[in-house]
Design a protein around this motif. Structure first.
Motif, short mmCIF file in Angstrom:
data_model
loop_
_atom_site.label_atom_id
_atom_site.label_comp_id
_atom_site.label_asym_id
_atom_site.label_seq_id
_atom_site.Cartn_x
_atom_site.Cartn_y
_atom_site.Cartn_z
N ALA A 30 -72.46 -37.42 38.28
CA ALA A 30 -71.74 -38.50 38.96
C ALA A 30 -70.29 -38.11 39.25
CB ALA A 30 -71.78 -39.77 38.10
N LEU A 31 -69.72 -37.26 38.41
CA LEU A 31 -68.33 -36.86 38.60
C LEU A 31 -68.16 -35.81 39.69
CD1 LEU A 31 -66.88 -36.61 34.97
CD2 LEU A 31 -66.18 -38.18 36.78
N PHE A 32 -69.06 -34.84 39.73
CA PHE A 32 -68.83 -33.66 40.55
C PHE A 32 -69.74 -33.53 41.77
CE2 PHE A 32 -67.63 -32.46 36.14
CZ PHE A 32 -66.26 -32.38 36.35
N SER A 33 -70.81 -34.31 41.81
CA SER A 33 -71.70 -34.22 42.96
C SER A 33 -71.09 -34.94 44.16
CB SER A 33 -73.07 -34.82 42.64
OG SER A 33 -73.87 -34.87 43.80
N LYS A 34 -71.29 -34.39 45.34
CA LYS A 34 -70.83 -35.03 46.58
C LYS A 34 -71.84 -36.03 47.12
CE LYS A 34 -68.02 -31.06 48.00
NZ LYS A 34 -67.77 -30.05 49.06
N ASN A 35 -73.01 -36.10 46.47
CA ASN A 35 -74.05 -37.04 46.88
C ASN A 35 -73.69 -38.44 46.38
OD1 ASN A 35 -76.34 -38.39 47.63
ND2 ASN A 35 -77.72 -37.28 46.26
N LYS A 36 -73.29 -39.33 47.27
CA LYS A 36 -72.87 -40.68 46.89
C LYS A 36 -74.01 -41.69 46.93
CE LYS A 36 -68.67 -39.22 46.49
NZ LYS A 36 -68.08 -39.04 45.15
N CYS A 37 -75.16 -41.28 47.44
CA CYS A 37 -76.34 -42.16 47.51
C CYS A 37 -76.01 -43.48 48.20
CB CYS A 37 -76.90 -42.42 46.12
SG CYS A 37 -77.56 -40.96 45.31
N PRO A 250 -74.72 -49.11 45.30
CA PRO A 250 -73.34 -49.01 44.82
C PRO A 250 -72.35 -49.81 45.63
CG PRO A 250 -73.94 -47.01 46.00
CD PRO A 250 -75.19 -47.83 45.89
N THR A 251 -72.73 -50.20 46.84
CA THR A 251 -71.81 -50.93 47.72
C THR A 251 -71.99 -52.45 47.64
OG1 THR A 251 -73.39 -50.55 49.52
CG2 THR A 251 -71.53 -49.03 49.35
N ALA A 252 -72.92 -52.91 46.82
CA ALA A 252 -73.11 -54.35 46.59
C ALA A 252 -72.45 -54.70 45.26
CB ALA A 252 -74.59 -54.70 46.57
N VAL A 253 -71.32 -55.41 45.33
CA VAL A 253 -70.50 -55.64 44.13
C VAL A 253 -70.61 -57.09 43.68
CG1 VAL A 253 -68.19 -55.49 43.14
CG2 VAL A 253 -68.89 -53.87 44.93
N ILE A 254 -70.87 -57.26 42.38
CA ILE A 254 -70.93 -58.57 41.77
C ILE A 254 -69.85 -58.65 40.69
CG2 ILE A 254 -72.72 -57.81 40.13
CD1 ILE A 254 -73.77 -60.69 40.13
#
Length: 424
Positions: A30-37, A250-254
């Motif tokens: 999660a820290l170093f991968s460029k894959n943000k999914c 990850p873009t749906a924030v509650i």
């Protein structure tokens, strides 16, 4: 004697390190991968129902419903349902005035969120079958959601995921060390567990609120069939056993409200701990068998097994063994007592210090990466890094009490009345 102590302590340390090592890999990824999914645009807009189980939530539920009504998603495709469960206030009336379809439930025998959701889903299936709902969102009455929450979740649902969880933030991080402890834990779960799980296409885990479930699953189960004290974890485990992959957006924030007093926190986490024991008892064997099903390693089953496994008790057992040895040495000093005392004392110190440092590391990494998402002054973000491990340490007496006593579902009062602008 001291050889036994050394070997025992080393075994516990390496066992836990190896068992939970995959979470360190998740952290690094999660820290170093460029894959943000990140979710891709949806091909079509789906029809949803929103369900809320509320008990004496008149002070907060109106704000949530208005929050849902003002989503950046066609309002004609979203209906809000509320079950006012054993309420003694005007929750039902407040929800109706805000625009929700409200059902009232009074049952003093079957108490808990799971039973309330089951009642509400059964009523929806019976009374609104022709509405054509494709999926349902499940929220708590104290929640607030970003204006784009539904549209972002729709993107992931459109990809074929039938269960989806979201990014869980907090309404009251800055109140005290307790609310900050909860908040960091949920932020870590979203950023460093569910995010890499989604990237590796293994199953995520549902955590309490802010998730979506397909209407097909509700119809298959004829309601909500999860009634243990931690119905969310029970549902997540059932998904893993059924090979139902839970997605993550990850873009749906509650924004969720956390308990602000230690007494409220104790009651809530006592229920959680007891619920984890219940899930372990009911599903542990099936998960163990599921890990190596069909001659392949099932990461989702292993992940959920380690999630519900009472690792805190294993650590506590290690501490207790060393503490007992220290006590015996002082009562009846045996041969080599000095060396035994040193080994046991060092082991106790090693366990406590390392546990603190590991939790501090997770808290620090979460705070740094999610800095902009945390609504709190900088000095409080830094201060609560040091109290976060203490918050986790308090699970030890809670876990012991949950193991020894009967625990029943009790409501947690919510009184943090804020608008979305105030918490962002």
């Amino acid at each position: 004697m001291f050889f036994f102590i050394q070997d025992f302590n080393k075994f516990i340390f390496w066992f836990l390190t190896i068992a939970y090592g995959y979470q360190l890999f998740y952290l690094a990824y999660a820290l170093f991968s460029k894959n943000k999914c990140l979710p891709t645009p949806a091909k079509r807009l789906h029809r949803y129902g929103v369900v809320v189980a509320a008990r004496n939530e008149s002070s907060v539920i109106g704000e949530l419903i208005q929050n849902i009504k003002h989503q950046k998603y066609p309002s004609k495709l979203v209906d809000v349902f509320v079950v006012a469960d054993n309420c003694t206030d005007d929750t039902a009336e407040v929800a109706r005035r805000a625009g929700a379809i409200v059902y009232e439930r009074f049952d003093r025998q079957l108490v808990g969120k799971g039973y309330a959701l089951d009642y509400l889903f059964k009523r929806i299936l019976e009374d609104h079958r022709s509405a054509g709902y494709e999926a349902f969102f499940i929220f708590d009455a104290d929640n607030l959601i970003d204006p784009s929450f539904i549209s972002e979740m729709n993107k992931v649902f459109d990809r074929g995921y039938r269960v989806i969880t979201s990014y869980r933030n907090s309404k009251n991080f800055a109140t005290n060390w307790i609310t900050a402890g909860y908040s960091l834990w949920f932020l870590r779960e979203a950023r460093f567990l569910n995010h890499p799980r989604m990237c590796f296409k293994t199953s995520c885990a549902v955590s309490g609120t802010g998730f979506l479930i397909s209407a097909d699953i509700i119809q298959r189960n004829n309601g909500w069939n999860y009634h243990l004290l931690t119905e969310d974890i029970e549902f997540s485990v059932d998904c893993a056993l059924r090979h139902e992959t839970i997605g993550y957006c990850p873009t749906a924030v509650i924004y969720d409200e956390q308990p602000e007093t230690f007494q409220q926190s104790w009651i809530q986490r006592l229920r959680w701990s007891k619920g984890f024991y219940q899930v372990t008892r009911n599903y542990g064997g099936s998960l163990i068998r599921g890990v190596f099903q069909k001659n392949r390693f099932a990461l989702s089953c292993y992940d959920m097994l380690l999630t519900i496994a009472p690792a805190t008790l294993l650590t506590l057992f290690c501490v207790c063994v060393n503490a007992m040895i220290l006590f015996v040495c002082f009562v009846e000093p045996p041969l080599f007592v000095g060396r035994i005392v040193r080994i046991a004392a060092n082991s106790l110190l090693f366990t406590v210090v390392n546990f603190y440092l590991i939790i501090f590391l997770f808290g620090a990494v979460t705070t740094v990466t999610e800095w902009r998402q945390i609504a709190a002054p900088a000095h409080k973000k830094l201060l609560y890094l040091f109290t976060f491990p203490v918050f986790i340490f308090t699970y030890i007496p809670i876990s012991i009490c949950a193991l020894l006593q009967k625990v029943e579902w009790k409501p947690i009062s919510h009184s943090v009345v804020k608008t979305l602008n105030e918490v962002q």
